[in-house]
Design a protein around this motif. Structure first.
Motif, PDB file in Angstrom:
ATOM      1  N   VAL A 265      36.318   2.556 -28.982  1.00 57.55           N
ATOM      2  CA  VAL A 265      36.369   3.995 -28.694  1.00 57.55           C
ATOM      3  C   VAL A 265      37.369   4.311 -27.590  1.00 57.55           C
ATOM      4  CG1 VAL A 265      34.480   3.965 -27.001  1.00 57.55           C
ATOM      5  CG2 VAL A 265      34.934   6.043 -28.336  1.00 57.55           C
ATOM      6  N   THR A 266      37.574   3.400 -26.656  1.00 58.37           N
ATOM      7  CA  THR A 266      38.563   3.646 -25.614  1.00 58.37           C
ATOM      8  C   THR A 266      39.961   3.572 -26.222  1.00 58.37           C
ATOM      9  OG1 THR A 266      38.433   1.297 -25.054  1.00 58.37           O
ATOM     10  CG2 THR A 266      37.174   2.818 -23.690  1.00 58.37           C
ATOM     11  N   GLY A 267      40.741   4.602 -26.015  1.00 59.50           N
ATOM     12  CA  GLY A 267      42.082   4.640 -26.582  1.00 59.50           C
ATOM     13  C   GLY A 267      42.162   5.271 -27.951  1.00 59.50           C
ATOM     14  N   LEU A 268      41.013   5.631 -28.555  1.00 59.56           N
ATOM     15  CA  LEU A 268      41.052   6.334 -29.839  1.00 59.56           C
ATOM     16  C   LEU A 268      41.766   7.672 -29.695  1.00 59.56           C
ATOM     17  CD1 LEU A 268      37.600   6.072 -31.659  1.00 59.56           C
ATOM     18  CD2 LEU A 268      39.771   5.106 -32.375  1.00 59.56           C
ATOM     19  N   VAL A 269      42.529   8.039 -30.703  1.00 58.85           N
ATOM     20  CA  VAL A 269      43.241   9.312 -30.712  1.00 58.85           C
ATOM     21  C   VAL A 269      42.646  10.191 -31.808  1.00 58.85           C
ATOM     22  CG1 VAL A 269      45.472  10.453 -30.961  1.00 58.85           C
ATOM     23  CG2 VAL A 269      45.353   8.181 -29.912  1.00 58.85           C
ATOM     24  N   HIS A 270      42.201  11.385 -31.430  1.00 65.11           N
ATOM     25  CA  HIS A 270      41.645  12.335 -32.393  1.00 65.11           C
ATOM     26  C   HIS A 270      42.815  13.039 -33.079  1.00 65.11           C
ATOM     27  CE1 HIS A 270      38.280  15.581 -33.026  1.00 65.11           C
ATOM     28  NE2 HIS A 270      38.668  15.006 -34.152  1.00 65.11           N
ATOM     29  N   VAL A 271      43.049  12.732 -34.350  1.00 66.20           N
ATOM     30  CA  VAL A 271      44.239  13.247 -35.027  1.00 66.20           C
ATOM     31  C   VAL A 271      43.943  14.365 -36.019  1.00 66.20           C
ATOM     32  CG1 VAL A 271      45.546  11.115 -34.730  1.00 66.20           C
ATOM     33  CG2 VAL A 271      44.151  11.414 -36.788  1.00 66.20           C
ATOM     34  N   GLY A 272      42.682  14.578 -36.349  1.00 66.51           N
ATOM     35  CA  GLY A 272      42.364  15.641 -37.290  1.00 66.51           C
ATOM     36  C   GLY A 272      40.889  15.979 -37.280  1.00 66.51           C
ATOM     37  N   ASN A 273      40.572  17.205 -37.680  1.00 70.31           N
ATOM     38  CA  ASN A 273      39.179  17.627 -37.757  1.00 70.31           C
ATOM     39  C   ASN A 273      39.033  18.691 -38.840  1.00 70.31           C
ATOM     40  OD1 ASN A 273      37.070  19.905 -36.704  1.00 70.31           O
ATOM     41  ND2 ASN A 273      36.307  17.847 -36.293  1.00 70.31           N
ATOM     42  N   ARG A 274      38.017  18.511 -39.670  1.00 66.48           N
ATOM     43  CA  ARG A 274      37.714  19.484 -40.728  1.00 66.48           C
ATOM     44  C   ARG A 274      36.253  19.898 -40.598  1.00 66.48           C
ATOM     45  NH1 ARG A 274      38.595  16.464 -44.660  1.00 66.48           N
ATOM     46  NH2 ARG A 274      36.526  16.022 -45.473  1.00 66.48           N
ATOM     47  N   ILE A 275      36.006  21.185 -40.546  1.00 66.27           N
ATOM     48  CA  ILE A 275      34.647  21.717 -40.435  1.00 66.27           C
ATOM     49  C   ILE A 275      34.390  22.637 -41.615  1.00 66.27           C
ATOM     50  CG2 ILE A 275      33.198  23.344 -39.148  1.00 66.27           C
ATOM     51  CD1 ILE A 275      34.411  22.188 -36.577  1.00 66.27           C
ATOM     52  N   THR A 276      33.242  22.454 -42.234  1.00 66.54           N
ATOM     53  CA  THR A 276      32.797  23.349 -43.309  1.00 66.54           C
ATOM     54  C   THR A 276      31.519  24.045 -42.864  1.00 66.54           C
ATOM     55  OG1 THR A 276      33.780  21.977 -45.045  1.00 66.54           O
ATOM     56  CG2 THR A 276      32.048  23.515 -45.708  1.00 66.54           C
ATOM     57  N   VAL A 277      31.561  25.361 -42.806  1.00 68.64           N
ATOM     58  CA  VAL A 277      30.402  26.190 -42.484  1.00 68.64           C
ATOM     59  C   VAL A 277      29.834  26.702 -43.801  1.00 68.64           C
ATOM     60  CG1 VAL A 277      29.580  28.237 -41.265  1.00 68.64           C
ATOM     61  CG2 VAL A 277      31.412  26.849 -40.272  1.00 68.64           C
ATOM     62  N   ARG A 278      28.626  26.291 -44.149  1.00 69.57           N
ATOM     63  CA  ARG A 278      28.021  26.711 -45.422  1.00 69.57           C
ATOM     64  C   ARG A 278      27.471  28.133 -45.350  1.00 69.57           C
ATOM     65  NH1 ARG A 278      30.118  22.639 -48.499  1.00 69.57           N
ATOM     66  NH2 ARG A 278      29.459  20.596 -47.748  1.00 69.57           N
TER      67      ARG A 278
END
Length: 284
Positions: free
Chosen positions: A96-109
Motif C-alpha cells: 500500500v505504501t507508494g500505491l498511486v490512485h490512477v482512476g475511480n468509478r462510482i455508480t449511484v443507484r
C-alpha cells in the motif's frame, strides 16, 4: 472474511509504513494471490451509520451544499477504513505504501440519505500488468437492506522498475486545454482538512517530508478530494442515478491554482496553470 466494525485507519497506516522500512518487515512484497483468486478475499462491515456532523464537515471541505443527501463520494469515505484494511492484508498483491490512485468509478443507484444505514463489502480484482508496474481494482459496494445502492471501483498502480525502463509516454500531442469554467485556489490546508474528514492520512498529502519520501517536492491534494470538488461544481446537474468516472493524471501540488472546465457529453476536467490535466472525468 467479515468485520462488524470499521478498523482504525491510523493503526493501518502505521502498520503499512513500518512494514515498508528496511529491517522492519520491509522489502518487496511477493505476488500475493493469483489474479483469479483476488475476489475470494472479501471483507465486510455492517450497520455503518452516517454522523451528520461528519457529513456536514465533509461537505464544507469539498464544496458541497449542506443537505441530508449523501454526495456520491461520501460512501467512499464511509467504507475507506474497510478498503484500507483489505489493502494492508498479506494477501493484497501490491504494497500500500507508494500505491498511486490512477482512476475511480462510482455508480449511484439511487439517492442515499443520512438516516440510512449501510452495509459494506470490499474485494480486489483484475490484477493486470501496466507499462510502469501492475494495476489492481479495489471494489467497494454499499447496500441498504440487501439492496445495492452504491458501488465504487478504485484503480491503483504499483510502480515497478521494468528491465527496459517501461514504455515512454508520448507528450508531443497533448491536446489544448479547454476553456475554464472556474478557477480554484487549492491551499495547503486542503491536504490536512481532507485527511481529517476522510480518514486517509497518507503523509504525501499532509507532510512535506512525507511527500518528499515518495518523490514529491511538496504535499499533493488527495485525488478523491479533486473528484469531490468537481462533483460539487456539478451538483445541480446530476441526476438521481448515474455513474461518474475519473482518470487521475498529474497530482495537484499544495498550494496551487487549478482550472475547472465542462466538456461536451457530460465530461469535465481539471487543469493546471500551464494547461496540463490533473483529472479528466465523465458523468453518464
Amino acid at each position: 472474511m467479515g468485520a462488524r466494525s470499521q478498523p482504525s485507519t491510523g493503526a493501518l497506516y502505521r502498520r503499512a509504513l513500518l512494514g515498508a522500512l528496511p529491517g522492519l518487515g520491509g522489502g518487496r512484497r511477493g505476488p500475493g494471490l493469483p489474479a483469479g483468486e483476488l475476489a475470494t478475499v472479501e471483507l465486510a462491515a455492517g450497520g455503518v451509520t452516517v454522523d451528520r456532523a461528519h457529513l456536514a464537515d465533509y461537505d464544507r471541505v469539498c464544496g458541497f451544499r449542506l443537505t441530508d443527501r449523501l454526495p456520491a463520494t461520501f460512501p467512499h469515505v464511509m467504507g475507506f477504513p474497510l478498503t484500507l484494511r483489505l489493502m494492508t492484508t498479506p494477501e493484497f498483491p501490491i504494497p500500500v505504501t507508494g500505491l498511486v490512485h490512477v482512476g475511480n468509478r462510482i455508480t449511484v443507484r439511487r439517492p442515499i440519505t443520512a438516516d440510512e444505514t449501510l452495509d459494506f463489502r470490499t474485494y480486489a480484482e483484475n490484477l493486470r500488468p501496466h507499462d510502469r508496474g501492475r494495476q489492481v481494482d479495489v471494489v467497494l459496494v454499499g447496500s441498504v437492506d440487501g439492496e445495492e445502492v452504491w458501488r465504487g471501483v478504485s484503480t491503483y498502480l504499483g510502480r515497478e522498475r521494468k528491465p527496459d525502463g517501461g514504455e515512454r509516454r508520448d507528450r508531443s500531442e497533448r491536446p489544448e486545454a479547454p476553456a475554464a469554467t472556474a478557477c480554484w485556489r487549492v491551499e495547503p490546508r486542503v491536504g490536512t482538512e481532507y485527511a481529517r474528514v476522510s480518514g486517509d492520512h497518507n503523509p504525501i498529502h499532509t507532510s512535506r517530508l512525507g511527500a518528499r519520501l515518495f518523490g514529491f517536492h511538496r504535499p499533493i491534494a488527495h485525488g478523491m478530494w479533486s473528484k469531490a470538488r468537481c462533483l460539487a461544481a456539478l451538483e445541480n446537474r446530476l441526476p438521481d442515478a448515474y455513474t461518474v468516472e475519473v482518470a487521475f493524471k498529474l497530482p495537484v501540488p499544495l498550494p496551487s491554482t487549478v482550472s475547472f472546465a465542462l466538456l461536451p457529453d457530460g465530461g469535465f476536467a481539471l487543469h493546471d496553470s500551464r494547461g496540463r490535466p490533473h483529472l479528466v472525468g465523465l458523468v453518464r
